[in-house]
Scaffold this active site. Structure first.
Site, PDB file in Angstrom:
ATOM      1  N   ASP A 140      -6.126 -32.768  26.945  1.00 16.11           N
ATOM      2  CA  ASP A 140      -6.112 -31.745  26.204  1.00 16.11           C
ATOM      3  C   ASP A 140      -4.580 -31.215  26.541  1.00 16.11           C
ATOM      4  OD1 ASP A 140      -4.518 -29.596  24.716  1.00 16.11           O
ATOM      5  OD2 ASP A 140      -6.345 -28.185  24.491  1.00 16.11           O
TER       6      ASP A 140
ATOM      7  N   PHE B 186      -7.962 -23.482  27.369  1.00 15.76           N
ATOM      8  CA  PHE B 186      -7.613 -22.997  25.460  1.00 15.76           C
ATOM      9  C   PHE B 186      -6.858 -24.451  24.734  1.00 15.76           C
ATOM     10  CE2 PHE B 186      -5.003 -21.638  21.810  1.00 15.76           C
ATOM     11  CZ  PHE B 186      -5.531 -20.040  21.831  1.00 15.76           C
TER      12      PHE B 186
ATOM     13  N   LYS C 125       3.023 -28.719  19.478  1.00 15.05           N
ATOM     14  CA  LYS C 125       4.138 -28.065  20.439  1.00 15.05           C
ATOM     15  C   LYS C 125       4.916 -28.794  20.783  1.00 15.05           C
ATOM     16  CE  LYS C 125       1.696 -24.568  22.695  1.00 15.05           C
ATOM     17  NZ  LYS C 125       1.308 -23.437  22.089  1.00 15.05           N
TER      18      LYS C 125
HETATM   19  N1  PLP Z   1      -4.082 -26.368  22.647  1.00 14.71           N
HETATM   20  C1  PLP Z   1      -3.218 -26.005  24.243  1.00 14.71           C
HETATM   21  C2  PLP Z   1      -4.013 -26.872  25.691  1.00 14.71           C
HETATM   22  C3  PLP Z   1      -2.790 -25.134  23.741  1.00 14.71           C
HETATM   23  O1  PLP Z   1      -1.972 -24.492  25.075  1.00 14.71           O
HETATM   24  C4  PLP Z   1      -2.685 -25.144  22.585  1.00 14.71           C
HETATM   25  C5  PLP Z   1      -1.816 -23.640  22.277  1.00 14.71           C
HETATM   26  O2  PLP Z   1      -1.612 -22.912  23.266  1.00 14.71           O
HETATM   27  C6  PLP Z   1      -3.722 -25.105  22.139  1.00 14.71           C
HETATM   28  C7  PLP Z   1      -4.539 -25.864  21.626  1.00 14.71           C
HETATM   29  C8  PLP Z   1      -3.720 -24.951  20.712  1.00 14.71           C
HETATM   30  O3  PLP Z   1      -2.380 -25.194  19.348  1.00 14.71           O
HETATM   31  P1  PLP Z   1      -1.704 -23.841  18.458  1.00 14.71           P
HETATM   32  O4  PLP Z   1      -1.555 -23.074  18.225  1.00 14.71           O
HETATM   33  O5  PLP Z   1      -0.427 -25.196  17.363  1.00 14.71           O
HETATM   34  O6  PLP Z   1      -3.383 -24.354  17.027  1.00 14.71           O
END
Ligand code: PLP
Length: 389
Positions: A213, A128, A242
């Site tokens: 990520d 994700f 986050k």
């Molecule tokens: N990358 C990862 C690993 C995530 O868990 C998330 C959100 O859950 C995101 C990216 C996306 O972040 P945002 O919701 O702040 O755009």
């Protein structure tokens, strides 16, 4: 009740108005234990006094000027994050998706600089990375992509944790690998210990960028500042969001070596990104994590929770696995269990279910020993009742 908010979320029937540490109070005065921290955001708990004071002080001085001018707090935050993560520079934005968008644009431009007209990025099944068109295309979940086609067609997808599958890729257009150190949304999947080191080696051999990520795993969640530090490797690019602002929206894309020279003036930007308020909040988050020694505490508490759940749920054949690192913990059941979020709410706990069958716990790092026990007992009771039904 009719709502004029677009129905992009199936919300649980509760509204909170106040928080303190891991506790939240709803508008009717009921108290809840927050074991999800706003989805890995409020690592310091709710209303942390140091962060609240920093935000209030900064709001009274200067909130925003734009990136047309120098921002001292942004310089300071970039320096701190680079020091902690062994990186060279940082671009600031407002969310995880934007941080990954920056990383993906960086990878493409890096590819163009090497004469590759259609640069590709290797991504993982069940990953994700966000909801923008580029990041949802990188995401390994068809539910997120469905009805938004055509997707961005720049990705090669392989099974998570399988370095041989990455090694088997024979495509001269590949420029980077984008991967989560632990998959959060994908079901709290912890890869084999050799996975990230093997990816690092492959990227070195082939001139690819290793892009991590760390949106969910970063900022001490796993018991290290960043998830990659457990693997003893160094990425070329890392994304954060986050927990970086403990609830004040801020994201970052950090780069190192050649990757740090790719996004030059005019190539990328963000109006709000890295404004004084968000950077001040993030600096106070870093300072508080250090001062309260919460990195080591997250590792310690994570082990206590794993041990606690393993002994409380030992006799359950319906519990397939209990796994995680630090305070990113998954309890996988043998059946879909999405309804547990509602049952947990009724019992006074906020929990989450990912990948249909995995209870995901992301409690704040400031838990007391008693609160850890409260969490173990509450979740074990929920699983007991659910599996007995
Ligand atoms: N990358 C990862 C690993 C995530 O868990 C998330 C959100 O859950 C995101 C990216 C996306 O972040 P945002 O919701 O702040 O755009």
């Amino acid at each position: 009740m009719s709502s004029q908010v677009m129905p992009t979320y199936a919300r649980l029937p509760v509204v909170f108005e106040r928080g303190e540490g891991p506790w939240l109070w709803s508008t009717d005065g009921t108290r809840y234990f927050d074991a999800i921290s706003g989805i890995a955001v409020c690592n310091l708990g709710h209303a942390h006094p140091a962060v609240a004071a920093a935000i209030c002080d900064q709001a009274g001085k200067l909130v925003h000027t734009s990136n047309l001018y120098g921002i001292a707090l942004q310089e300071q935050l970039a320096a701190e994050l680079c020091r902690l993560g062994g990186m060279d520079n940082a671009f600031f934005c407002n969310s995880g998706a934007e941080a990954n968008e920056a990383a993906l644009k960086l990878a493409r431009r890096h590819g163009h600089g090497r004469g590759i007209a259609h640069p590709k990025v290797v991504v993982m099944e069940n990953s994700f990375h966000g909801r923008t068109l580029f990041t949802l295309s990188a995401t390994g979940n068809t539910k997120v992509q469905e009805s938004f086609e055509p997707l961005v067609d720049s990705f090669i997808r392989v099974p998570y944790g399988n370095a041989e599958a990455v090694a088997a890729i024979d495509d001269a257009s590949v420029v980077a690998v984008l991967v989560e150190p632990i998959q959060g949304e994908g079901g709290v999947r912890v890869p084999p210990a050799e996975f990230l080191p093997a990816l690092r080696q492959l990227c070195d051999q082939r001139g690819w960028l290793l892009m991590l990520d760390e949106v969910q795993t970063g900022m001490a969640r796993t018991g290290a500042w960043f998830g990659f530090q457990h693997a003893g490797i160094q990425p070329d690019v890392m994304t954060l969001a986050k927990a970086l602002g403990n609830g004040v929206p801020i994201g970052a894309c950090l780069a190192r070596g050649a990757a740090a020279d790719v996004l030059t003036a005019g190539r990328h930007g963000s109006t709000f990104g890295g404004n004084p308020l968000a950077c001040r909040a993030a600096l106070s988050v870093i300072e508080t994590l250090q001062r309260q020694n919460l990195i080591a505490r997250a590792a310690f508490l994570g082990q206590r929770l794993l041990n606690g759940f393993r002994s409380a749920l030992a006799d359950h054949p319906q519990v397939l696995d209990i796994r995680g690192r630090g305070l990113l913990i998954g309890i996988e059941l043998d059946r879909p269990c999405a309804e547990l979020t509602q049952r947990a709410l009724a019992a006074g706990y906020l929990i989450n279910v990912t990948a249909e069958r995995t209870i995901r716990l992301l409690p704040p790092l400031i838990l007391t020993d008693e609160e850890v026990q409260h969490l173990i007992e509450g979740v074990a009771r929920l699983v007991n009742d659910f599996t007995a039904a």
